[in-house]
Design an enzyme around this catalytic site. Structure first.
Site, PDB file in Angstrom:
ATOM      1  N   HIS A 299      -5.251  -6.587  -7.336  1.00 58.07           N
ATOM      2  CA  HIS A 299      -6.011  -6.187  -6.153  1.00 58.07           C
ATOM      3  C   HIS A 299      -6.695  -7.343  -5.439  1.00 58.07           C
ATOM      4  O   HIS A 299      -7.456  -7.098  -4.498  1.00 58.07           O
ATOM      5  CB  HIS A 299      -7.081  -5.160  -6.533  1.00 58.07           C
ATOM      6  CG  HIS A 299      -6.548  -3.794  -6.833  1.00 58.07           C
ATOM      7  ND1 HIS A 299      -6.241  -2.870  -5.848  1.00 58.07           N
ATOM      8  CD2 HIS A 299      -6.260  -3.195  -8.012  1.00 58.07           C
ATOM      9  CE1 HIS A 299      -5.805  -1.757  -6.402  1.00 58.07           C
ATOM     10  NE2 HIS A 299      -5.800  -1.926  -7.725  1.00 58.07           N
TER      11      HIS A 299
ATOM     12  N   LYS B 235     -17.650  -1.352   4.416  1.00 59.88           N
ATOM     13  CA  LYS B 235     -16.997  -2.100   3.348  1.00 59.88           C
ATOM     14  C   LYS B 235     -18.044  -2.661   2.398  1.00 59.88           C
ATOM     15  O   LYS B 235     -19.201  -2.845   2.792  1.00 59.88           O
ATOM     16  CB  LYS B 235     -16.201  -3.283   3.916  1.00 59.88           C
ATOM     17  CG  LYS B 235     -14.966  -2.905   4.737  1.00 59.88           C
ATOM     18  CD  LYS B 235     -14.261  -4.141   5.266  1.00 59.88           C
ATOM     19  CE  LYS B 235     -13.010  -3.761   6.033  1.00 59.88           C
ATOM     20  NZ  LYS B 235     -11.974  -3.195   5.149  1.00 59.88           N
ATOM     21  N   ARG B 236     -17.596  -2.942   1.172  1.00 57.32           N
ATOM     22  CA  ARG B 236     -18.424  -3.734   0.270  1.00 57.32           C
ATOM     23  C   ARG B 236     -18.796  -5.043   0.969  1.00 57.32           C
ATOM     24  O   ARG B 236     -17.971  -5.645   1.646  1.00 57.32           O
ATOM     25  CB  ARG B 236     -17.621  -4.014  -1.010  1.00 57.32           C
ATOM     26  CG  ARG B 236     -18.277  -4.885  -2.028  1.00 57.32           C
ATOM     27  CD  ARG B 236     -17.460  -4.837  -3.330  1.00 57.32           C
ATOM     28  NE  ARG B 236     -16.063  -5.152  -3.102  1.00 57.32           N
ATOM     29  CZ  ARG B 236     -15.538  -6.367  -3.199  1.00 57.32           C
ATOM     30  NH1 ARG B 236     -16.312  -7.405  -3.481  1.00 57.32           N
ATOM     31  NH2 ARG B 236     -14.244  -6.561  -3.013  1.00 57.32           N
TER      32      ARG B 236
ATOM     33  N   LYS C 140     -14.861 -10.424   3.796  1.00 60.20           N
ATOM     34  CA  LYS C 140     -14.733  -9.259   4.673  1.00 60.20           C
ATOM     35  C   LYS C 140     -15.415  -9.497   6.022  1.00 60.20           C
ATOM     36  O   LYS C 140     -15.235  -8.745   6.960  1.00 60.20           O
ATOM     37  CB  LYS C 140     -15.285  -8.011   3.978  1.00 60.20           C
ATOM     38  CG  LYS C 140     -14.468  -7.631   2.736  1.00 60.20           C
ATOM     39  CD  LYS C 140     -15.039  -6.407   2.045  1.00 60.20           C
ATOM     40  CE  LYS C 140     -14.275  -6.073   0.773  1.00 60.20           C
ATOM     41  NZ  LYS C 140     -12.932  -5.543   1.013  1.00 60.20           N
TER      42      LYS C 140
ATOM     43  N   THR D 188      -8.099   0.341   2.273  1.00 63.21           N
ATOM     44  CA  THR D 188      -7.780   1.759   2.477  1.00 63.21           C
ATOM     45  C   THR D 188      -8.689   2.367   3.541  1.00 63.21           C
ATOM     46  O   THR D 188      -8.330   3.360   4.161  1.00 63.21           O
ATOM     47  CB  THR D 188      -7.922   2.560   1.163  1.00 63.21           C
ATOM     48  OG1 THR D 188      -9.227   2.327   0.598  1.00 63.21           O
ATOM     49  CG2 THR D 188      -6.849   2.156   0.160  1.00 63.21           C
TER      50      THR D 188
ATOM     51  N   LYS E  67      -7.915   5.270   6.490  1.00 57.02           N
ATOM     52  CA  LYS E  67      -8.701   6.491   6.710  1.00 57.02           C
ATOM     53  C   LYS E  67      -9.212   6.567   8.140  1.00 57.02           C
ATOM     54  O   LYS E  67      -9.184   7.622   8.776  1.00 57.02           O
ATOM     55  CB  LYS E  67      -9.880   6.529   5.738  1.00 57.02           C
ATOM     56  CG  LYS E  67      -9.484   6.570   4.275  1.00 57.02           C
ATOM     57  CD  LYS E  67     -10.671   6.206   3.373  1.00 57.02           C
ATOM     58  CE  LYS E  67     -10.222   5.908   1.967  1.00 57.02           C
ATOM     59  NZ  LYS E  67     -11.252   5.245   1.159  1.00 57.02           N
TER      60      LYS E  67
END
Length: 821
Positions: free
Chosen positions: A365, A556-557, A562, A664, A668
């Site tokens: 991952h 998001k985390r 990110k 993901t 969504k």
């Protein structure tokens, strides 16, 4: 006279009509809750209705398990430290097709089903995408009729509850998700196993190794049923709680040594206390390692128990059992199975190794080297001495093969070692997972490609047939049908039913994209969802968000790759433009953040605080707050996501190219009609192929361009010299515009962004990102164009169903010959 064995009658069938369900809820309220209808509060109504639905769920669960036993088909076991399953009541009602009956029953009883469902606390079993993906896959395995079961840890407190202090800093509090009775789980007292720690290893007279003088703890099973969308297949998630062998020493207690009396129980229960203990201390690191071994050891003992009862021929293990390792956290399952097969069952090494490789597969991952788990050898040796011996043997065999394959490349042999000899001698868990698995998959086409070109290149050259790709997916049941019922109903009215299990049928919406009437319907549903989210924001933060504004979402985390920092830099840019020229920006916008920072991740927590401080300044500025609002919704989780995602207009997927494995959340959000602004990273690449470039806002460096920048020596300070607007934004942060109580509060963030070689290339993509945001404003101003693109985003997300992902695992990795229901 011998007594005859009498047949046990089957339980009576339960009626599913509203009248029968109404009566059962009343009975549960009286007999289980002990309350009358006139005095019951919302939580008591939740427990009563939950127990009524649970009767249906458990009945189908037992029937399904009987079916599996009679057919003896291959079973899949999904090992993961995280399972973000969300609320069970609403999901069970949906998948058991009891929605209308339950709503009618609650209406008859003077209650509202949505209010009742809101009483359930999210299960605190995960942090982000890893756990949500695992939950989607359990849903899809059940939906596809696969005998698929999850294994993890039943955390007493799970991931922390996130709150903010007076200056916007993150605070962590214990997540008390088990404070109220969890009515969905069943404690299996017959399913408990001893797990060994410490001790020493001796050699027996027959040459076999034995792990002795260990400190053991008990793993106790708790099961939660997982229904598929037809309700006929009901699998389960089995979670392990830790207990002491002797939980209470009465003699110590009677002697007045009260702490000693319960010390072993406290130490044991720490193994299942919280998800991801802070690993900035040696104790925290050791607890994490112990947690991982605890849950894989218990899981393997349980898996082999079922295998022995149903088959028993050990040579058939790979024919009957498939075990998927979700990231490296369960990688210790590989040496643990070798220990059981060799030490306890007496198999020779090669025979055991062939069986082990035939059973395991590993999903990677991350491409971040620092995120690939490693454990210090001294810690391993003290905690798991026999497991370390087995890892050494695996490593010796693997490196011998490597020397034979690449005799002229000793550096490759050193690079492939399971033991990192150059940085404090540590066990490399990702390498262990690859060595012991017959298949290794990435989670998006780009990620899988980069995986074989970068971090696992040596292993790919050694085992090219072992690597494959399975692009992630999400379940349309929870993330469209349940999260966005109004849109789901509109879709069904337009294209008919059946898309919930085959979202490729959503392509039928393409014909509606140019229909003004359907565009208006789509827009009205989005507005209603935005109004609902605006109420949540008002109740939670006291900020009034305008539902007519563009809802710009990044959920998001919190992590540097990110790039929440890139987002907030643009927010400040927009704010400055409004201050300098109030007519420069006409489109009102509400920028929404949500996500947690790991407690020990200092920079991530600085980023959280900066976002909250920018929000305070922007939201309180009467000159601009009609056109710009910023909110950080605390304590992100499944239920919060189910409110944010249907309300989003714009989806922020802006990670540094080449660093996001898949994502993901991007799926969504697009499924619910949000347009993506993003880099060519992770699954964004495949989404672009499906949706079309004109319906997304792609910007920034590609993965190859990122690598080239790093090779050339990235100098962000040079970029700033050429961009006066960017310089002004950084100056505002550095000089305390968003931290008047401490003007230097955020200077470290700016210094980090300007540092030579800054790894995440935030400023390198700044100007392209600002330009892409301008394109967003222009597109949103043309409402027919925007809603056409939004509808096409929903219509073209068929590839990104977790049903498709699981079907690919079943065929190419697990070796299933169809469903098992």
């Amino acid at each position: 006279m011998a007594s005859q064995k009498q047949s046990i009658p089957e339980p009576s069938e339960l009626h599913t009509d509203a009248q029968a369900l109404t009566q059962r809820i009343i009975d549960k309220l009286a007999l289980e809750v002990g309350a009358g209808a006139s005095e019951a509060d919302l939580r008591q109504w939740y427990r009563a209705s939950g127990w009524a639905i649970r009767d249906h769920l458990f009945r189908r669960w037992l029937k399904c398990q009987d079916r599996y036993r009679s057919r003896q088909r291959k079973k899949v076991y999904y090992l993961s430290l995280e399972f973000l399953i969300g609320r069970t009541l609403s999901n069970a009602v949906l998948n058991l097709d009891l929605g209308d009956a339950t709503a009618s029953a609650m209406n008859t009883l003077g209650q509202d089903l949505e209010q009742i469902a809101d009483q359930e606390v999210d299960a605190g079993l995960g942090n982000g995408g890893l756990g949500r993906l695992a939950a989607c896959y359990l849903d899809s395995m059940a939906t596809l009729g696969i005998a698929g079961f999850g294994y993890g840890i039943r955390y007493d407190y799970g991931i922390f509850t996130q709150k903010f202090d007076a200056h916007g800093g993150q605070l962590e509090e214990a997540n008390k998700w088990l404070h109220f009775q969890n009515i969905w789980e069943v404690r299996r007292m017959s399913r408990k196993y001893n797990v060994q720690f410490g001790g020493k290893v001796i050699e027996k007279p027959d040459g076999r190794r034995e792990w002795v003088s260990t400190h053991d703890v008990v793993a106790l099973a708790f099961d939660t049923p997982i229904p598929g969308s037809d309700g006929e297949t009901v699998n389960h998630l089995r979670l392990w709680g830790a207990r002491a062998i002797d939980p209470f020493k009465l003699s110590a207690f009677n002697a007045g040594r009260y702490a000693e009396a319960v010390e072993e129980q406290i130490q044991a229960k720490n193994l299942s206390r919280i998800l991801y203990p802070d690993d900035t201390t040696a104790q925290g690191k050791e607890l994490r390692l112990a947690q991982q071994y605890f849950f894989v050891s218990a899981s393997l003992q349980d898996i082999l128990r079922d295998f022995d009862e149903e088959c028993g021929e050990i040579e058939r293990l790979p024919d009957k059992v498939a075990i998927q390792l979700n990231d490296t956290h369960p990688a210790l399952a590989i040496p643990e199975l070798m220990r059981i097969l060799t030490d306890e069952r007496g198999l020779d090494w090669q025979r055991a190794w062939d069986l082990t490789q035939g059973v395991f597969a590993y999903t990677n991952h991350t491409l971040l080297p620092e995120a690939l788990e490693v454990w210090p050898l001294p810690m391993f040796e003290g905690l798991l001495p026999r497991i370390l011996e087995i890892i050494y043997r695996i490593n010796d065999d693997m490196l011998q093969r490597c020397r034979e394959r690449f005799p002229d490349d000793p550096q490759k042999v050193a690079r492939m070692s399971l033991i990192d000899e150059y940085d404090g001698r540590r066990v490399r868990m990702a390498y262990l997972a690859i060595a012991g698995s017959h298949k290794v998959n990435g989670v998006a086409e780009l990620h899988s490609k980069l995986m074989t070109e970068t971090i696992f290149r040596d292993y790919y050259e050694m085992f090219p047939d072992r690597f494959t790709n399975v692009t992630n997916g999400v379940t349309p049941r929870r993330w469209l049908e349940l999260a966005n019922p109004a849109l789901s109903a509109a879709i069904t009215e337009r294209i008919g039913d059946g898309w919930q299990r085959d979202i490729g049928r959503l392509r039928g919406l393409e014909q509606a994209a140019d229909d003004p009437a359907f565009q208006q319907t789509f827009a009205a549903i989005k507005l209603a969802n935005k109004k609902r989210l605006a109420r949540l924001i008002s109740q939670t933060l006291g900020v009034e968000a305008d539902p007519e504004s563009l809802f710009d979402v990044q959920i998001k985390r919190i992590h540097e790759y990110k790039r929440q920092l890139l987002n907030i830099l643009y927010v400040i840019t927009r704010y400055r433009r409004l201050l300098e020229n109030p007519s420069a920006v006409q489109q009102p916008r509400t920028v929404i953040f949500s996500g947690k920072a790991a407690p020990g991740y200092v920079m991530a927590k600085h980023i959280v605080k900066l976002i909250n401080n920018v929000a305070t300044v922007v939201n309180e500025d009467a000159r601009t707050n009609r056109l710009l609002k910023v909110v950080f919704i605390p304590n992100y989780g499944v239920s919060v996501a189910q409110q944010i995602i249907p309300a989003a207009d714009l989806s922020q997927q802006i990670s540094t190219a080449g660093m996001e494995a898949s994502g993901t959340g991007n799926m969504k959000l697009a499924l619910n009609g949000a347009l993506t602004i993003g880099t060519l990273d992770g699954a964004n690449v495949e989404m672009l192929e499906e949706i079309g470039a004109e319906h997304m806002f792609i910007f920034g460096l590609t993965a190859e361009e990122v690598r080239a920048q790093r090779r050339q020596g990235y100098q962000p300070a040079d970029l700033v010299k050429e961009d006066a607007e960017l310089q002004a934004v950084l100056d505002m942060i550095a000089e305390g515009a968003f931290s008047p109580y401490n003007p230097d509060e955020f200077r470290p963030i700016v210094d980090n962004l300007l540092a030579a070689g800054e790894h995440f290339l935030v400023l390198a993509d700044y100007r392209a990102y600002v330009d892409a945001q301008q394109r967003v404003d222009e597109a949103y101003a043309d409402q027919p164009r925007w809603w056409r693109s939004a509808i096409l985003n929903t219509a073209r997300m068929g590839k990104f169903s977790s049903d498709r992902s699981v079907a690919e695992y079943a065929q190419r990795i697990w070796g299933l010959d169809g469903g098992t229901s």
